[in-house]
Design a protein around this motif. Structure first.
Motif, PDB file in Angstrom:
ATOM      1  N   LEU A 326      -0.782  24.798  -6.029  1.00 25.13           N
ATOM      2  CA  LEU A 326       0.556  24.355  -6.380  1.00 25.13           C
ATOM      3  C   LEU A 326       0.431  22.953  -6.975  1.00 25.13           C
ATOM      4  O   LEU A 326      -0.606  22.302  -6.808  1.00 25.13           O
ATOM      5  CB  LEU A 326       1.454  24.356  -5.134  1.00 25.13           C
ATOM      6  CG  LEU A 326       1.814  25.738  -4.591  1.00 25.13           C
ATOM      7  CD1 LEU A 326       2.530  25.619  -3.250  1.00 25.13           C
ATOM      8  CD2 LEU A 326       2.676  26.513  -5.576  1.00 25.13           C
ATOM      9  N   PRO A 327       1.443  22.476  -7.676  1.00 19.78           N
ATOM     10  CA  PRO A 327       1.332  21.154  -8.307  1.00 19.78           C
ATOM     11  C   PRO A 327       0.997  20.062  -7.302  1.00 19.78           C
ATOM     12  O   PRO A 327       1.485  20.071  -6.166  1.00 19.78           O
ATOM     13  CB  PRO A 327       2.724  20.942  -8.911  1.00 19.78           C
ATOM     14  CG  PRO A 327       3.253  22.313  -9.136  1.00 19.78           C
ATOM     15  CD  PRO A 327       2.731  23.136  -7.998  1.00 19.78           C
ATOM     16  N   ASP A 328       0.141  19.131  -7.724  1.00 17.93           N
ATOM     17  CA  ASP A 328      -0.151  17.975  -6.876  1.00 17.93           C
ATOM     18  C   ASP A 328       1.144  17.254  -6.537  1.00 17.93           C
ATOM     19  O   ASP A 328       2.124  17.298  -7.294  1.00 17.93           O
ATOM     20  CB  ASP A 328      -1.081  17.001  -7.595  1.00 17.93           C
ATOM     21  CG  ASP A 328      -2.514  17.510  -7.691  1.00 17.93           C
ATOM     22  OD1 ASP A 328      -2.828  18.525  -7.037  1.00 17.93           O
ATOM     23  OD2 ASP A 328      -3.299  16.896  -8.429  1.00 17.93           O
ATOM     24  N   GLY A 329       1.131  16.578  -5.397  1.00 12.49           N
ATOM     25  CA  GLY A 329       2.299  15.808  -4.993  1.00 12.49           C
ATOM     26  C   GLY A 329       1.910  14.366  -4.701  1.00 12.49           C
ATOM     27  O   GLY A 329       0.732  14.045  -4.540  1.00 12.49           O
ATOM     28  N   THR A 330       2.894  13.494  -4.640  1.00 11.49           N
ATOM     29  CA  THR A 330       2.636  12.091  -4.337  1.00 11.49           C
ATOM     30  C   THR A 330       3.670  11.582  -3.342  1.00 11.49           C
ATOM     31  O   THR A 330       4.743  12.168  -3.177  1.00 11.49           O
ATOM     32  CB  THR A 330       2.712  11.202  -5.591  1.00 11.49           C
ATOM     33  OG1 THR A 330       4.042  11.240  -6.121  1.00 11.49           O
ATOM     34  CG2 THR A 330       1.721  11.651  -6.639  1.00 11.49           C
ATOM     35  N   PHE A 331       3.324  10.488  -2.689  1.00 12.49           N
ATOM     36  CA  PHE A 331       4.320   9.731  -1.936  1.00 12.49           C
ATOM     37  C   PHE A 331       3.853   8.294  -1.877  1.00 12.49           C
ATOM     38  O   PHE A 331       2.677   8.021  -1.601  1.00 12.49           O
ATOM     39  CB  PHE A 331       4.541  10.259  -0.521  1.00 12.49           C
ATOM     40  CG  PHE A 331       5.668   9.543   0.176  1.00 12.49           C
ATOM     41  CD1 PHE A 331       6.976   9.887  -0.093  1.00 12.49           C
ATOM     42  CD2 PHE A 331       5.421   8.501   1.051  1.00 12.49           C
ATOM     43  CE1 PHE A 331       8.036   9.199   0.501  1.00 12.49           C
ATOM     44  CE2 PHE A 331       6.467   7.812   1.655  1.00 12.49           C
ATOM     45  CZ  PHE A 331       7.778   8.173   1.383  1.00 12.49           C
ATOM     46  N   GLY A 332       4.747   7.360  -2.169  1.00 13.49           N
ATOM     47  CA  GLY A 332       4.367   5.958  -2.204  1.00 13.49           C
ATOM     48  C   GLY A 332       5.285   5.074  -1.384  1.00 13.49           C
ATOM     49  O   GLY A 332       6.462   5.380  -1.213  1.00 13.49           O
ATOM     50  N   THR A 333       4.727   4.001  -0.861  1.00 14.12           N
ATOM     51  CA  THR A 333       5.509   3.009  -0.137  1.00 14.12           C
ATOM     52  C   THR A 333       5.098   1.614  -0.624  1.00 14.12           C
ATOM     53  O   THR A 333       4.044   1.445  -1.234  1.00 14.12           O
ATOM     54  CB  THR A 333       5.274   3.083   1.377  1.00 14.12           C
ATOM     55  OG1 THR A 333       3.867   2.916   1.641  1.00 14.12           O
ATOM     56  CG2 THR A 333       5.745   4.418   1.934  1.00 14.12           C
ATOM     57  N   THR A 334       5.926   0.625  -0.348  1.00 16.87           N
ATOM     58  CA  THR A 334       5.610  -0.754  -0.724  1.00 16.87           C
ATOM     59  C   THR A 334       5.342  -1.584   0.530  1.00 16.87           C
ATOM     60  O   THR A 334       5.901  -1.307   1.601  1.00 16.87           O
ATOM     61  CB  THR A 334       6.751  -1.390  -1.528  1.00 16.87           C
ATOM     62  OG1 THR A 334       7.946  -1.351  -0.752  1.00 16.87           O
ATOM     63  CG2 THR A 334       6.961  -0.672  -2.839  1.00 16.87           C
ATOM     64  N   GLN A 335       4.477  -2.579   0.357  1.00 17.99           N
ATOM     65  CA  GLN A 335       4.161  -3.505   1.426  1.00 17.99           C
ATOM     66  C   GLN A 335       4.243  -4.930   0.877  1.00 17.99           C
ATOM     67  O   GLN A 335       3.842  -5.180  -0.263  1.00 17.99           O
ATOM     68  CB  GLN A 335       2.747  -3.253   1.969  1.00 17.99           C
ATOM     69  CG  GLN A 335       2.585  -1.890   2.627  1.00 17.99           C
ATOM     70  CD  GLN A 335       1.135  -1.574   2.968  1.00 17.99           C
ATOM     71  OE1 GLN A 335       0.639  -0.495   2.658  1.00 17.99           O
ATOM     72  NE2 GLN A 335       0.445  -2.503   3.609  1.00 17.99           N
ATOM     73  N   ASP A 336       4.789  -5.827   1.679  1.00 24.15           N
ATOM     74  CA  ASP A 336       4.879  -7.230   1.275  1.00 24.15           C
ATOM     75  C   ASP A 336       3.531  -7.913   1.452  1.00 24.15           C
ATOM     76  O   ASP A 336       2.925  -7.833   2.535  1.00 24.15           O
ATOM     77  CB  ASP A 336       5.935  -7.960   2.109  1.00 24.15           C
ATOM     78  CG  ASP A 336       7.350  -7.510   1.786  1.00 24.15           C
ATOM     79  OD1 ASP A 336       7.576  -7.102   0.625  1.00 24.15           O
ATOM     80  OD2 ASP A 336       8.214  -7.559   2.672  1.00 24.15           O
ATOM     81  N   VAL A 337       3.076  -8.576   0.405  1.00 22.59           N
ATOM     82  CA  VAL A 337       1.819  -9.322   0.460  1.00 22.59           C
ATOM     83  C   VAL A 337       2.090 -10.771   0.057  1.00 22.59           C
ATOM     84  O   VAL A 337       2.631 -11.033  -1.021  1.00 22.59           O
ATOM     85  CB  VAL A 337       0.753  -8.704  -0.465  1.00 22.59           C
ATOM     86  CG1 VAL A 337      -0.524  -9.545  -0.433  1.00 22.59           C
ATOM     87  CG2 VAL A 337       0.455  -7.268  -0.066  1.00 22.59           C
ATOM     88  N   THR A 338       1.721 -11.684   0.934  1.00 21.63           N
ATOM     89  CA  THR A 338       1.837 -13.117   0.635  1.00 21.63           C
ATOM     90  C   THR A 338       0.498 -13.620   0.103  1.00 21.63           C
ATOM     91  O   THR A 338      -0.544 -13.375   0.714  1.00 21.63           O
ATOM     92  CB  THR A 338       2.207 -13.913   1.911  1.00 21.63           C
ATOM     93  OG1 THR A 338       3.467 -13.445   2.404  1.00 21.63           O
ATOM     94  CG2 THR A 338       2.316 -15.408   1.608  1.00 21.63           C
ATOM     95  N   VAL A 339       0.558 -14.289  -1.035  1.00 20.72           N
ATOM     96  CA  VAL A 339      -0.667 -14.818  -1.659  1.00 20.72           C
ATOM     97  C   VAL A 339      -0.562 -16.339  -1.700  1.00 20.72           C
ATOM     98  O   VAL A 339       0.387 -16.899  -2.279  1.00 20.72           O
ATOM     99  CB  VAL A 339      -0.877 -14.246  -3.069  1.00 20.72           C
ATOM    100  CG1 VAL A 339      -2.185 -14.780  -3.655  1.00 20.72           C
ATOM    101  CG2 VAL A 339      -0.890 -12.725  -3.037  1.00 20.72           C
TER     102      VAL A 339
END
Length: 347
Positions: A326-339
């Motif tokens: 079946l078609p590939d799937g994705t899921f993404g999240t964001t994370q805060d990074v302090t530089v």
């Protein structure tokens, strides 16, 4: 084991528009039934409410429920089936129609056209062409009815299964494109998969320095293959399909153009041990990680929104040796990074 039973609606398309047409099944398929058993000869317990019919498909495994957890997002415009046809015993179908008829007729304030429509619908199966829901042939076949995918009831495509309930003899092909098969079950299971959290482990964690490589990885023990099995055992038709989602890569997006990803593509592929990336270890501060980010400027008083997206490879196996991709799937999240800037030491 977690299981859920979705709800679907029995199609009555055409009645409220004044079209009373019983549609005959279409062309037959080569391989039917899609199981090693036989269709028919299974005692059914009727379960229905006025205006709705319960789908008999059940799900087990890593199943989403009540909005819990992320879902797989197909990388193409592929969508799960919006509706399909399932068999029903004479007793089950009869109880559904009679309950719907009684509730509609006896509901105060119900519109006359609705009462007329449900009465005409009931007449086809009770007193019309079939006589008492074809009860005299109950051991020789079943009614096939349309149900909607509970996750797509607001989608106009869920009304494409518009054929009125029709009779199919045991082991005969129902002759409709959306007749439930292992593949349809696999596609429905795809939409039911519950994914684990996608938070990436970082070193340094959350706060890093300009021009210092930040290591990123996903531990195989916390992030592994998940699966959902969809099953249908009704009116002698016993089929199932298991849909599996396996993480194959991680894409890192730094949240700023002033950064370099490692590798340059930003895509970290899965390792032989099913992990992604490599945990940071003492003494590797001056090395580039196999998977990570190097920020080239400070985030100032704020943070950069690093996005981590997992690509999942989806396949399935089903009754009778059926299976495929079946078609590939994705899921993404964001994370805060302090530089932060590296502070120089004056002597």
């Amino acid at each position: 084991m977690h299981s859920v039973t979705p709800r679907g609606r029995l199609a009555m398309v055409g009645f409220l528009a004044g079209a009373l047409v019983l549609t005959a099944p279409g062309a037959a398929f080569a391989d039917w039934p899609p199981s090693n058993g036989t269709q028919g000869h299974t005692k059914q317990t009727a379960s229905s409410n006025a205006g709705t019919l319960m789908s008999k498909v059940t799900y087990s495994g890593s199943v989403r429920g009540g909005g819990d957890g992320p879902a797989v997002q197909p990388v193409t415009n592929w969508t799960p089936p919006a509706c399909w046809y399932e068999p029903r015993s004479v007793a089950d179908f009869k109880q559904y129609v009679e309950t719907m008829y009684e509730d509609t007729i006896n509901t105060p304030g119900q519109a006359n056209y609705a009462k007329a429509a449900v009465a005409q619908f009931r007449d086809i199966y009770k007193d019309g062409k079939y006589k008492d829901y074809n009860e005299k042939n109950a051991g020789d076949g079943n009614w096939w009815v349309a149900v909607q995918n509970p996750d797509r009831v607001d989608d106009p495509a869920s009304m494409e299964c518009s054929k009125l309930p029709f009779w199919v003899k045991n082991n005969d092909n129902p002759g409709v494109d959306q007749a439930v098969t292992p593949k349809i079950l696999a596609e429905a299971a795809y939409n039911a998969i519950h994914l684990p959290p996608t938070k990436v482990t970082l070193a340094p964690e959350n706060v890093t320095k300009v021009n210092l490589a930040t290591w990123a990885w996903l531990d195989k023990a916390k992030f592994s293959e998940v699966s959902v099995t969809a099953s249908l055992n009704v009116a002698g038709l016993n089929i199932q399909a298991t849909t599996r989602a396996k993480p194959v890569s991680l894409r890192l997006e730094p949240g700023t153009g002033d950064a370099e990803t490692i590798p340059a593509s930003g895509v970290c592929t899965i390792n032989a041990d099913d992990s992604i990336g490599e945990p940071y270890a003492k003494g590797k501060a001056d090395q580039d990680p196999p998977c990570g980010i190097k920020y080239l400027r400070s985030s100032g008083d704020g943070t950069f929104k690093m996005k981590a997206t997992i690509t999942w490879q989806i396949d399935w196996t089903g009754t009778g040796g059926a299976g495929g991709d079946l078609p590939d799937g994705t899921f993404g999240t964001t994370q805060d990074v302090t530089v932060q800037e590296i502070q120089a030491v004056n002597r």
